[in-house]
Every structure is written in C-alpha cells, then in structure tokens.
Design a protein around this motif. Structure first.
Motif, short mmCIF file in Angstrom:
data_model
loop_
_atom_site.label_atom_id
_atom_site.label_comp_id
_atom_site.label_asym_id
_atom_site.label_seq_id
_atom_site.Cartn_x
_atom_site.Cartn_y
_atom_site.Cartn_z
N LEU A 78 0.85 -1.19 0.00
CA LEU A 78 0.00 0.00 0.00
C LEU A 78 0.89 1.24 0.00
N LYS A 79 0.56 2.20 -0.85
CA LYS A 79 1.34 3.44 -0.91
C LYS A 79 0.42 4.61 -1.24
N GLY A 80 0.56 5.70 -0.48
CA GLY A 80 -0.17 6.92 -0.78
C GLY A 80 0.46 7.63 -1.97
N ILE A 81 -0.35 8.14 -2.87
CA ILE A 81 0.16 8.82 -4.08
C ILE A 81 -0.66 10.08 -4.33
N ILE A 82 -0.13 10.93 -5.24
CA ILE A 82 -0.81 12.17 -5.62
C ILE A 82 -0.93 12.23 -7.14
N ASN A 83 -2.11 12.54 -7.60
CA ASN A 83 -2.34 12.73 -9.03
C ASN A 83 -1.66 14.04 -9.46
N GLN A 84 -0.62 13.93 -10.29
CA GLN A 84 0.15 15.11 -10.65
C GLN A 84 -0.65 16.13 -11.46
N LYS A 85 -1.75 15.69 -12.05
CA LYS A 85 -2.54 16.59 -12.89
C LYS A 85 -3.46 17.47 -12.05
N ASN A 86 -4.20 16.88 -11.13
CA ASN A 86 -5.16 17.67 -10.34
C ASN A 86 -4.81 17.72 -8.85
N LYS A 87 -3.65 17.17 -8.48
CA LYS A 87 -3.17 17.16 -7.09
C LYS A 87 -4.12 16.42 -6.13
N GLN A 88 -4.88 15.51 -6.66
CA GLN A 88 -5.79 14.73 -5.82
C GLN A 88 -5.03 13.57 -5.17
N PHE A 89 -5.33 13.34 -3.89
CA PHE A 89 -4.66 12.27 -3.15
C PHE A 89 -5.34 10.93 -3.44
N GLY A 90 -4.54 9.86 -3.49
CA GLY A 90 -5.07 8.52 -3.73
C GLY A 90 -4.15 7.48 -3.13
#
Length: 477
Positions: A78-90
């Motif tokens: 499991l790893k937290g990531i960030i959508n580089q386009k809209n800065k949304q966390f996932g």
C-alpha cells in the motif's frame, strides 16, 4: 493513455511478503457480505475507469459497468500517491510487480485496509524514542507518530535474520501478523499498521505501559477481589479468542502485560506467534474428524490449564515452570501441585483449583470451556456489589427521610429506631398534635443508642403525664 502517477518504482515483486500471485484474483467471493466503500477513479494497465469498491474482511470487490474483480489485500503493498494533474490524493495497491491506483474523496477506506497491507514509509511516519524489550528475532521500541505525537510500540524484525532462520521462525512472524489482524478486544494487543523497509519489518501496535503483570503481583499486596479482577479479565479475553477458533497455546507470565498500572482489568495477552486457528468450516458440526476434534480439545485445555496456573500463582505467591506443569497436567499428572494448601482460600476458590488441578474432576475438565468457567461461583463473586451509602440510600423506603450527615447510622440501626418510635405513638390530647417523631435527625454512630434511649424515656414520661392530666380533667368534670 494515463501513465503511473507514482514518483518511485514499485518494489512489490521483491517484497518479503510476496507469494507470487497476481494482483487480481480469479476466485469468486460472492458468498461474502460486501459493504460499499464509495466510487473511485481506477488506473490499471494504462486505462482509466470509474469503479465502485466494496469490502468484506480482507477482500475488495472492484466493480465497473462490465465486470467484478477481486483483490485479496492481505500482505500486498500500500502506498499513498498524488495525481500530478489535479493534485488529488489517492492510493496504490501493488503485488508481484502489478499495481492499480485509486483516486477519490472517500479515503476513509485507508483506515480499514491498512492493517491488512504492507507500507514502506516507516521512517517518515514515526520517530524511535527508546528500546523497551527484545525477543529471539525481534526488538521492541517505543515510537512516536510524527503527525499527531501519539505513542506506540513497534516490534522490529531484521529480514536477513528471518530469511536465514528456519521456516519455523519465519512462520511465527507471519502467524502473529495474521492473528493480530483478526482480533479486536480490550484484553488483547491491538495492531495498527505494518511496514517493510530494505532491511526490517515493522509491526506497529498499541503501547502497553503498565508493565509485566508478574512484577506487579510481586510488588503489590493484592486483595482477593483485585486478584479476581485480573483473572476474570484474562478469561474473558481467552473466551473471545476461542470463539474465533484461535488458541493462544503460549500463555505465561511473560505474555501478560498491563495496559495501565492503575487498572487491574487492563491486562492484555500478547505474542501470538504460536497461536493456532481452527478453520470455521472444520469446527462446524459434521465436518470435523476425530483427530481434528482431539486437537481442538487439546489446544483448549492447554490454554485453560495455562491461565489457571497463572491464577494459582497469583493466589499462592508461588511461581511455577508453566510449560512443564502444563505438559504434566495434559498427561493427567497432578502430583506436582497436590501439596497446595487449598484450605487457606475461601470455598469458591478452593473448589475451582480442585476442579482444575486434581483427579477428582478429570471427566469435567475434558469438556470444560471458558464459558463454563465464567459461570462458576468463583467469578460470580465479582458481580455482588459491596454495600455502600449510595446503594443503601437507594434501598430505603420512600417514607424515611434521607440522612445527609456523614455519621448517618446504618440502615439496620435506623430501622430499629424508627420502629421503636412508631410503637410509642400517642393520640392527640386537648388539641395537641401527634407526638410521633418522624422528623429527620443525623446522630453519629456513637450517639445513636443514647439518642434512641433518651427519646424512648421522654415519650414514656410524656405518655404518663398526659394520661394523668386527662384523668384529672375527667374527674373534675
């Protein structure tokens, strides 16, 4: 097509926990009760689709308009990531080199799934404070969460030692993780999350700061009621485990810790590496062989014997070689504890120890379980509340005034006093009001008898003179 939004490479293929299976499983889990966790945007194999995630135990069902897919999240990364386009966390789920990424606003799901999964950023989340213990292949440290300052315990295994050791040692580590994920009880150690670094495995649990129960018993002069609080809490916890078909099999003083030294009912069982779990389908009536049934009774008796030896040590202040004594009891050899002076204990305790540790009740002990033990008189004593001023005041008749003085007499004394006053009650004479004394008073325990006698004498004297005056008036008339 959208590429991975994760800035670092995926290490799930080299993970210590990798079992070689694929991320999405082909198994069907339609018999499970799935709960809706929300709608997410999923990126998988360079495709973006909208899915709904459902969860049942450690299984995720990923549903879109065309199909349902399943992920068994136990021990996957499991790893937290960030959508580089809209800065949304996932978050990213990865296994054996495959991964899927999910973005959405309903990320409460992370708190539900993280105990099943393996994270990789321990050093950025926690600060090590000090070492608090050690085991054969592990070290235990007190740590602090960098975000909120909350303190936890972490058991750290060196992966190299687990890989070098025989398969049994590795299985102990994996078994403890598997059991911790299933339990949620105040008398059992609570798991929060698991991490894997390049060299170590980190198991983050609650921090138990009350100290070993054995040390507490040696240093404190416990009353019988306090001893029973400890034992009742432990048997309640063991009963919870047994209902999950989990048998600890390694109950001893070293594996019992107080969560809070000021609360004797906060005792916790720890260390589940040697625990045994019987599958539910095996235990179900009609699906268990005689050999499996014998194994289940063996594990149950071993846990009960082990906890009873702890109980015996607490009451007699004699500490035994637990494992040796349990083995002897399982072989129905009772000679090493036959010298115990049961007569020093109250009858309920004496009967309990006789039932567990003598040949007199061999047939009963073969079928005894924790629920049966909890119904014994020795545990019911805790349910009988002690007398208190609050309870007494609640039990008083409505007609009796409550005493506010701290020297209020006990109910039996007051009842006698009121009865004596009611007996000596005079009828009104010449328009006088009733001479019954129903006003409240607050004598001390020392003066209670004196006041009672004085009131009685006064009423007798008044009775005499009032009758005498009435007779005189009648004669004059």
């Amino acid at each position: 097509m959208k590429k991975s939004t994760c800035s670092s490479s995926d290490n799930s293929k080299s993970s210590f926990f990798n079992d070689g299976n694929q991320l999405f499983t082909t198994s069907s889990y339609e018999n499970l009760h799935f709960v809706d966790q929300g709608i997410f945007q999923m990126t998988y194999q360079k495709k973006i689709i909208i899915v709904t995630i459902y969860m049942a135990d450690s299984i995720l069902k990923i549903s879109d308009e065309k199909t349902d897919r399943y992920i068994d999240i136990e021990n996957i990364c499991l790893k937290g990531i960030i959508n580089q386009k809209n800065k949304q966390f996932g978050f990213r789920l990865s296994k054996n080199g495959q991964y899927a990424e999910f973005f959405g606003i309903q990320l409460e799901i992370l708190n539900k799934i993280k105990i099943y999964m393996i994270q990789s950023d321990f050093q950025s989340k926690y600060k090590v404070i000090k070492k608090v213990g050690s085991g054969y292949l592990s070290q235990v440290y007190k740590v602090q969460n960098n975000m909120n300052g909350q303190e936890f315990a972490v058991k750290i295994y060196e992966k190299a030692n687990l890989i070098k050791s025989n398969s049994y040692e590795r299985e102990l580590c994996m078994n403890e993780i598997r059991i911790l994920r299933q339990i949620n009880h105040k008398g059992l150690l609570k798991l929060y999350e698991i991490f894997e670094g390049e060299q170590n495995i980190y198991i983050v649990t609650e921090l138990l700061e009350g100290g070993p129960i054995k040390q507490y018993i040696i240093n404190q002069d416990l009353t019988e009621q306090e001893m029973m609080k400890i034992m009742k809490s432990l048997f309640v916890s063991l009963n919870y485990l047994h209902k999950l078909n989990i048998y600890h099999t390694d109950i001893r003083f070293d594996n019992i810790i107080l969560r809070d030294s000021m609360d004797l009912e906060s005792v916790c069982l720890i260390n589940y590496g040697k625990a045994v779990q019987i599958p539910q389908r095996t235990k179900t009536l009609g699906h268990m062989t005689s050999q499996e049934e014998g194994a289940l009774k063996f594990y149950m008796k071993k846990d009960i014997y082990s906890l009873s030896i702890i109980m015996l040590s607490i009451f007699t202040q004699k500490f035994y070689q637990e494992n040796q004594l349990v083995d002897e009891l399982l072989m129905k050899n009772f000679k090493n504890i036959s010298y115990i002076e049961y007569m020093e204990l109250s009858p309920p305790f004496r009967r309990f120890f006789e039932m567990i540790f003598t040949e007199k009740y061999q047939k009963q002990i073969d079928s005894l379980n924790c629920e049966n033990i909890m119904e014994l008189d020795v545990f019911k004593q805790l349910n009988n509340p002690r007398n208190s001023k609050i309870l007494i005041s609640q039990q008083l008749p409505n007609g009796l005034a409550r005493r506010t003085s701290k020297y209020a007499p006990r109910f039996s004394q007051r009842e006698k006093l009121e009865q004596s006053l009611n007996i000596i009650k005079l009828p009104p004479i010449n328009g006088d009001t009733s001479t019954s004394t129903d006003k409240s008073y607050s004598p001390s325990p020392q003066s209670d008898r004196f006041i009672s006698n004085q009131l009685t004498n006064i009423l007798k004297a008044r009775h005499f003179y009032q009758r005498k005056n009435a007779l005189k008036q009648n004669i004059l008339i």
